[in-house]
Design an enzyme around this catalytic site. Structure first.
Site, PDB file in Angstrom:
ATOM      1  N   LYS A 312       1.000  -1.077   0.052  1.00  0.00           N
ATOM      2  CA  LYS A 312      -0.085  -0.009  -0.041  1.00  0.00           C
ATOM      3  C   LYS A 312       0.860   1.268   0.268  1.00  0.00           C
ATOM      4  CE  LYS A 312      -3.834  -1.907   2.756  1.00  0.00           C
ATOM      5  NZ  LYS A 312      -4.980  -1.694   1.916  1.00  0.00           N
ATOM      6  N   ASP A 323      -7.987  -2.865  10.043  1.00  0.00           N
ATOM      7  CA  ASP A 323      -8.485  -3.996   9.258  1.00  0.00           C
ATOM      8  C   ASP A 323      -9.151  -5.113   9.993  1.00  0.00           C
ATOM      9  OD1 ASP A 323      -9.112  -4.387   6.518  1.00  0.00           O
ATOM     10  OD2 ASP A 323      -6.974  -5.413   6.185  1.00  0.00           O
ATOM     11  N   ASP A 382      -2.978  -7.616  -1.894  1.00  0.00           N
ATOM     12  CA  ASP A 382      -3.585  -6.424  -1.099  1.00  0.00           C
ATOM     13  C   ASP A 382      -5.154  -6.666  -0.974  1.00  0.00           C
ATOM     14  OD1 ASP A 382      -4.031  -4.380   0.582  1.00  0.00           O
ATOM     15  OD2 ASP A 382      -4.191  -2.912  -0.847  1.00  0.00           O
ATOM     16  N   GLU A 384      -6.477  -9.411   0.357  1.00  0.00           N
ATOM     17  CA  GLU A 384      -6.230 -10.504   1.293  1.00  0.00           C
ATOM     18  C   GLU A 384      -7.632 -11.072   2.239  1.00  0.00           C
ATOM     19  OE1 GLU A 384      -6.525  -7.576   3.900  1.00  0.00           O
ATOM     20  OE2 GLU A 384      -5.682  -7.208   2.244  1.00  0.00           O
ATOM     21  N   ARG A 386     -10.680 -11.383   1.530  1.00  0.00           N
ATOM     22  CA  ARG A 386     -11.347 -12.463   1.062  1.00  0.00           C
ATOM     23  C   ARG A 386     -10.486 -13.793   0.998  1.00  0.00           C
ATOM     24  NH1 ARG A 386     -11.638  -8.947  -4.484  1.00  0.00           N
ATOM     25  NH2 ARG A 386     -11.403  -7.496  -2.824  1.00  0.00           N
TER      26      ARG A 386
END
Length: 532
Positions: A312, A323, A382, A384, A386
């Site tokens: 990122k 997150d 990124d 990730e 799922r």
């Protein structure tokens, strides 16, 4: 086939900093004591008495009694201060004459319709009480608002709103500062003045509101903790703490060796770059009969997300400690669940890991095999969330759930689509979606139903695996949900994308605790349906 990069680094060691140890157990708040009883507004000895005023300078019953006892002086003061009774307007009076209270807070309730106000106006007004008193030393508060009628709502609902909002004043985000800011307001006792006939209902609402707030506060605290403290191991310890506090809740934590044995190649591919070991945290609350199929809540627990090899941008990357807010909302909901001892069976499954770049990290182009046997081409590391959720959803099948709701800060695309007002809702069941939407409306924690059409599925096509983990820029939140739907075909399932609602950025940066109110209300509605 499973890439070697989908297996864990066996040299990983969980580390815990001194700050992590320091923060341990800090989720326990000094709870405010709420009660409901008969009160004479003029004679009530309290640090602050709260009365209501509608638009047009019309006082509620308690306010009118105070005004009459002091030769209309209250009304004169309100006129002098240009107080109009608009919703959320407040005026704090010190040493008011003619009453026993040390302070008098006049709360604007807004416009009335046939003598009642809307639920939204009531909520907005109640939320301003804490702001008005924040600079005071009040520890004892009396709310003389029971005569205020709210359209289509009961006294229980009104008491719940008061306790839910006032209890959140317990939460502080600065506990890790060497010298936390001094706070004047430290509420210890709140009395909701009501009639004798309404005391039982009011106390029930107060207890419910306080329990919801306690769950919200836990979710906020976990979200606000930095990634060097709130690791997967820390989340597991918090779940175990909840399990120790109630006999109906059992907690099991699966380690990486067990995840590998289960074939969770997708989940482990995200964990491969981190020195912190991944955890699958499983909570089972058995509040009803054994034969009742449970509701399952599945939380994304990425305790810090660098993006992995698909790194990122550095700006605002610190916010990626949030997150794991899906996991935090599951734990917060379980906190409320055990406090209220709700008669329902609920399973919680939390997939917790960091997403870090290293020599062991999964690379773009790697192909991994999920627990379901489906292969995934990882085009972007990124994406990730799922990848951990898909294996968690497959694992959840063993509980034969009535319904499954996953909660995840999944996509920036959802923030662009809905901002920070509504959670994105996707589902393979219209009935389940409607239940969640209704719960969100009731709890003032709203969601918006997004499409999950087959036309979007083709964006996940891969030349080399059963699917890719991203579907391009277009409809990013939809294709992410489409990906998850491929692992949720054996049960009724809904996905809540909370990327826009779980935390705020900027000057007011911090976790919100959403969607704990929505999830609790959903469970309450399930109980009502079971008893119907």
């Amino acid at each position: 086939m499973t890439s070697a990069k989908s297996t864990p680094n066996t040299s990983k060691k969980a580390t815990r900093t001194s700050d992590e140890k320091k923060s341990k157990g800090s989720t326990k708040n000094n709870l405010i004591q709420f009660s409901s009883k008969l009160v004479e507004p003029l004679k009530q000895g309290t640090d602050c008495l709260v009365i209501g005023c509608y638009e047009g300078l019309k006082l509620n019953a308690a306010g009118s009694a105070i005004n009459a006892a002091d030769a209309q002086q209250l009304e004169s003061i309100l006129k002098r201060e240009n107080f109009q009774g608009k919703v959320g307007q407040t005026l704090l009076l010190l040493n008011p004459q003619g009453i026993a209270a040390a302070r008098l807070l006049v709360l604007g309730l807004g416009a009335t319709k046939e003598g009642s106000i809307s639920g939204d106006n009531y909520r907005k007004a109640v939320q301003k009480i804490g702001d008005a008193l924040r600079a005071t030393t009040c520890s004892d508060l009396t709310l003389a608002l029971a005569d205020v009628t709210v359209i289509n709502q009961t006294i229980e609902w009104q008491a719940r709103q008061l306790a839910e909002h006032l209890s959140q004043l317990d939460y502080r985000a600065d506990k890790l500062k060497s010298k936390p800011a001094e706070v004047s307001l430290q509420l210890k006792k709140v009395t909701f003045a009501t009639t004798k006939a309404d005391i039982v209902a009011a106390n029930k609402g107060l207890a419910l509101g306080q329990a919801i707030a306690k769950g919200v506060n836990l979710a906020r605290e976990l979200g606000d903790l930095p990634g060097n403290i709130c690791t997967p191991t820390y989340l597991a310890s918090e779940a175990k703490r909840l399990g120790r506090s109630h006999t109906k809740l059992s907690v099991n934590v699966l380690e990486e060796k067990q995840l590998k044995e289960l074939g969770m190649g997708s989940f482990l591919s995200v964990a491969a770059g981190s020195d912190q070991p991944a955890k699958l945290i499983v909570l089972e609350y058995k509040g009803s009969v054994k034969k009742q199929a449970p509701v399952a809540l599945v939380g994304k627990g990425i305790t810090f997300d660098t993006g992995g090899i698909s790194l990122k941008p550095g700006a605002a990357m610190d916010e990626m400690k949030y997150d794991m807010c899906g996991a935090a909302s599951v734990l917060g909901t379980f906190q409320t669940l055990i406090d209220l001892e709700l008669p329902i069976n609920v399973v919680g499954v939390i997939a917790a890991t960091e997403n870090m770049p290293s020599g062991n990290a999964t690379k773009p182009g790697d192909i991994v095999t999920s627990m379901s046997g489906q292969t995934i081409e990882i085009l972007n590391t990124d994406a990730e969330g799922r990848l951990v959720l898909c294996d968690a959803l497959t694992y959840t099948e063993r509980f034969k759930p009535k319904a499954v709701v996953d909660i995840a800060t999944l996509t920036g695309a959802c923030v662009i689509a809905l901002g920070n007002h509504a959670t994105g809702l996707f589902s393979n069941s219209d009935a389940l979606a409607k239940s969640l939407l209704a719960a969100g409306e009731e709890a003032a924690d709203r969601a918006w139903h997004m499409p999950l059409w087959d036309e979007y599925q083709k964006q996940l096509d891969s030349n080399f695996a059963d699917m890719a983990n991203i579907g391009g820029r277009e409809a990013g939140s939809v294709t992410a949900a489409c990906f998850l739907s491929r692992f949720a075909k054996k049960f009724e399932w809904a996905h809540l994308d909370i990327a826009g609602t779980a935390w705020r950025s900027g000057g007011a940066k911090g976790a919100t605790g959403r969607p704990v109110p929505l999830l609790v209300q959903f469970l309450l509605n399930q109980i009502a349906a079971n008893n119907a």
